[in-house]
Structures are given as structure tokens and as C-alpha cells.
Design an enzyme around this catalytic site. Sequence first.
Site, PDB file in Angstrom:
ATOM      1  N   CYS A   1      -3.647  40.223 -32.138  1.00  0.00           N
ATOM      2  CA  CYS A   1      -4.903  39.482 -31.996  1.00  0.00           C
ATOM      3  C   CYS A   1      -5.531  39.172 -33.350  1.00  0.00           C
ATOM      4  CB  CYS A   1      -5.862  40.249 -31.097  1.00  0.00           C
ATOM      5  SG  CYS A   1      -5.266  40.339 -29.393  1.00  0.00           S
TER       6      CYS A   1
ATOM      7  N   CYS B   1      -6.073  44.306 -32.242  1.00  0.00           N
ATOM      8  CA  CYS B   1      -4.753  44.810 -32.619  1.00  0.00           C
ATOM      9  C   CYS B   1      -4.109  43.823 -33.609  1.00  0.00           C
ATOM     10  CB  CYS B   1      -3.876  44.957 -31.373  1.00  0.00           C
ATOM     11  SG  CYS B   1      -3.408  43.371 -30.623  1.00  0.00           S
TER      12      CYS B   1
ATOM     13  N   GLU C   1      -8.738  38.629 -26.482  1.00  0.00           N
ATOM     14  CA  GLU C   1      -8.949  37.696 -27.585  1.00  0.00           C
ATOM     15  C   GLU C   1      -8.076  36.456 -27.453  1.00  0.00           C
ATOM     16  OE1 GLU C   1      -8.915  41.865 -29.602  1.00  0.00           O
ATOM     17  OE2 GLU C   1      -8.171  40.961 -27.746  1.00  0.00           O
TER      18      GLU C   1
ATOM     19  N   HIS D   1      -4.066  39.453 -23.939  1.00  0.00           N
ATOM     20  CA  HIS D   1      -5.199  40.230 -24.433  1.00  0.00           C
ATOM     21  C   HIS D   1      -6.449  39.375 -24.352  1.00  0.00           C
ATOM     22  CE1 HIS D   1      -2.969  43.409 -27.074  1.00  0.00           C
ATOM     23  NE2 HIS D   1      -2.312  43.172 -25.939  1.00  0.00           N
TER      24      HIS D   1
END
Length: 150
Positions: free
Chosen positions: A85, A82, A54, A52
Site C-alpha cells: 500500500c 504495508c 488503501e 486492502h
Amino acid sequence: MDHCFYMREALVEARKAYALNEVPVGSVVVLNNLIIGRGHNLREVLSDASAHAEILALREAARHKGDWRLNEAAIYVTIEPCAMCAGALVQFRVQTLVYGARDLKAGAVDSGLNIVREPRFNHQVEVVSGVLEVECREIIQDFFRNLREK
């Protein structure tokens, strides 16, 4: 800090993901007014569910700093993080999260869970939401609209 400036940089990263047919989420990590980490979603490209925006930006920032503790850093993300993260923000000891659009389905900061402010954890993250919200929401909506049309 100029939140709009750094969120525009996160949007640059989101556009990179979009160009790769990845969900267009982008992120930058800022320390002392310098971007020390950048990331955009690469889950499909890397065949890695943890890739992801992040996570990638946090890893780069930690390498740059030479320390996993990013306790004076801010992270800018185009969409609400999410659960994975948000947990990483706590683990990396990020000081401030700035995000653009809420994620009503998977968001774990304001939309469902509230991982970054959980009082049982030994670190909480300050949150600023809604920065360039329209632009951040539009890129995601455009991506999924185009995906449905294919």
C-alpha cells in the site's frame, strides 16, 4: 483539513470490514475537502490479497478523478500502510498520507521500511501520523482479541 473528521470516516470503513470478519482497516481519499474514494479490507470476501483498504480507496478515487495521478489528494488510513500500500501511494502520486496507529509488524512508513519517503523514487509522500491513534489501535486489537477467543 480536519484530520479527525476524515479519520472518523476511515473508521466507518474499518467498521464495515470488521462486520465482514475482515481485518478492520479503513481508508478514505480526500481531494478539495471532498471524499472521492472509500475502501475497507475485502481480502477474504474477494479472495484477493491486494484488496486492502488503501488500494480500493485509491482505485475509486482515480476513477472519480478520471486520472491515476492523485498528486493533490490526501489519504486517511486507520493503520500504517504495508509495503504494497505504501508503494501504491507513491505510484498514485498521493500528496499526503494521514494514518492513525502504527503497525510495528508490517508497517512500511515509520515502523520498518520508509517507502513513501524513499529519495530514490521520483515521488515522496508527506506523512501525518497518530491521528485518532487510540481509536484506530483499539478496533484492530478488539478484532484480534475476539478472533483468538473463538
